[in-house]
Design a protein around this motif. Structure first.
Motif: not given
Lengths: 243, 181
Positions: B51-54, B82, B84-85, B87-89, B116, B180-181
């Protein structure tokens, strides 16, 4: 959500973290249709959505997410009393956001750096929460260092919620965290933001006999029951309903 | 480490060609969310999607679209996991994806090294005491319409959690910026 291999998940910790995210998400969702400006309505809903996503992952680690969210009684929830506090005015919501998102950001950063069962979720969520924290800090600055009215309202909100902040640093079973270090980093950050906002750090106790906080033990404040009634009503009235 | 076969690579490309449900100008490959595809036997596949965001609500639609496309290609069983690791950026968005975003009127995320959020300014407070803390942006966000670097933040959360709302001070058009994430 799928983990990569069999990992033993400490259920108590998954519920504590998951319930914090779920309950705060619901509270923020209550702003829909009521926020002071459209941009803030969208911002609060977006933050709520991030938290709901985190809650779904965390509760799924502990069991069935729907059962846990909709069929547990009040005393079975393990969230902090801070996150269940009513929205109040916008300043109260921002003060709650400031206290909690700073805590969540520091906590998730520490969990993300470890190799425990929460590291994958924490590594993802810490980047989202950084934006929540930034949002809360910027608003605290703007309201604290704003007009006489906004300053006074922000001061009242920070004071009112201060007594719920000690509970955040009670060790949670199953989380390998330096709680004392977390608390001092939190205090340093909160103090810095309040100072820059021309607000004074509240003087009341954060822990001890005259402070609040036993949410991790399942003891909640009065308004939480009403919030749960609303949150669970549909699922309980129509079990298994979907659309 | 298992090496993907030519067929797996082809199917992965097919899964990646699915358009993003919320930003249909981008494919899932452009967005960088389809991580891997494994074949089990000749007609069953497992796809790793991140996922882009959780809390991104689009992920369920993405999974359904991937399943549909692969089934149409003759696969009998498709399961989408799905992951999670790692994490998408936003750095996972391809250069092609960035170009498409800009053409669509969305300022693409800036590439970054540190984690951040990039500090943004909300505007001056009454006494300006907070001003000193607002770090200047390292790299300006350019208006996707006229290209001007003179743009301001209106809200750090926009139509979706992954975007911020900005306004161009040159052409006065508001626009979305992929954060930016």
């Amino acid at each position: 959500m799928t983990a990569t291999g069999p990992v033993t998940v400490p259920v108590t910790a998954a519920l504590a973290l998951g319930d914090d995210a779920l309950v705060l998400s619901h509270r923020l969702g209550e702003w829909a249709g009521h926020a002071p400006v459209l941009e803030e309505e969208v911002a609060l809903a977006n933050i709520a959505l991030d938290l709901l996503g985190q809650a779904r992952v965390l509760l799924s680690l502990a069991g069935d997410e729907d059962e846990l969210a909709f069929l547990r009684e009040e005393r079975s929830f393990r969230n902090l009393q801070l996150v269940e506090q009513p929205n109040g005015d916008f300043a109260h919501t921002i003060a709650r956001q400031l206290y909690f998102s700073t805590y969540q950001h520091l906590l998730y950063a520490e969990l993300a750096a470890g190799d425990g069962p929460f590291a994958p979720l924490a590594a993802k969520a810490v980047k989202e929460v950084a934006y929540h924290r930034d949002h809360a800090e910027q608003w605290t600055l703007r309201l604290g260092d704003g007009t006489e009215t906004s300053h006074e309202r922000m001061r009242r909100a920070c004071d009112a919620l201060w007594r719920f902040t000690g509970e955040m640093f009670q060790p949670v079973e199953g989380l390998d965290v330096d709680w004392a270090g977390l608390e001092s980093r939190w205090l340093e950050s909160a103090t810095g933001v309040l100072d820059r906002s021309t607000l004074t750090v509240p003087e009341g106790p954060r822990t001890g006999a005259w402070s609040a906080g036993a949410g991790r033990q399942g003891v909640h404040t009065e308004s939480f029951g009403r919030m749960l009634a609303e949150m669970q009503h549909l699922h309980r009235s129509h079990p298994g309903a979907s659309w | 480490m298992v090496t993907a076969t030519a067929l797996e690579a082809e199917l992965l490309e097919l899964a990646g060609s699915v358009p993003d449900p919320e930003l249909p100008v981008l494919t899932l490959h452009d967005l960088g969310v389809v991580r891997a595809l494994r074949l089990h036997g000749s007609d069953a596949a497992e796809v790793d999607l991140t996922p882009t965001y959780t809390g991104c609500p689009a992920i369920e639609a993405m999974a359904l679209d991937i399943e549909r496309v692969l089934r149409e290609h003759g696969l009998r069983e498709v399961s989408v996991r799905t992951v999670l690791t790692p994490a998408w950026s936003t750095d996972d968005i391809t250069p092609e994806g960035r170009r498409k975003l800009r053409e669509f009127g969305i300022a693409p995320p800036r590439t970054r090294e540190a984690s951040g959020p990039i500090p943004l300014t909300l505007g001056p407070t009454r006494t300006g005491a907070a001003g000193a803390a607002d770090t200047a942006e390292a790299e300006p966000v350019h208006c996707p319409h006229c290209g001007s670097a003179d743009t301001e933040l209106l809200s750090r959360f926009s139509s979706t959690a992954c975007k911020a709302l900005r306004r161009c001070l040159s052409c006065r058009e508001p626009f979305d910026h992929f954060k930016e994430l």
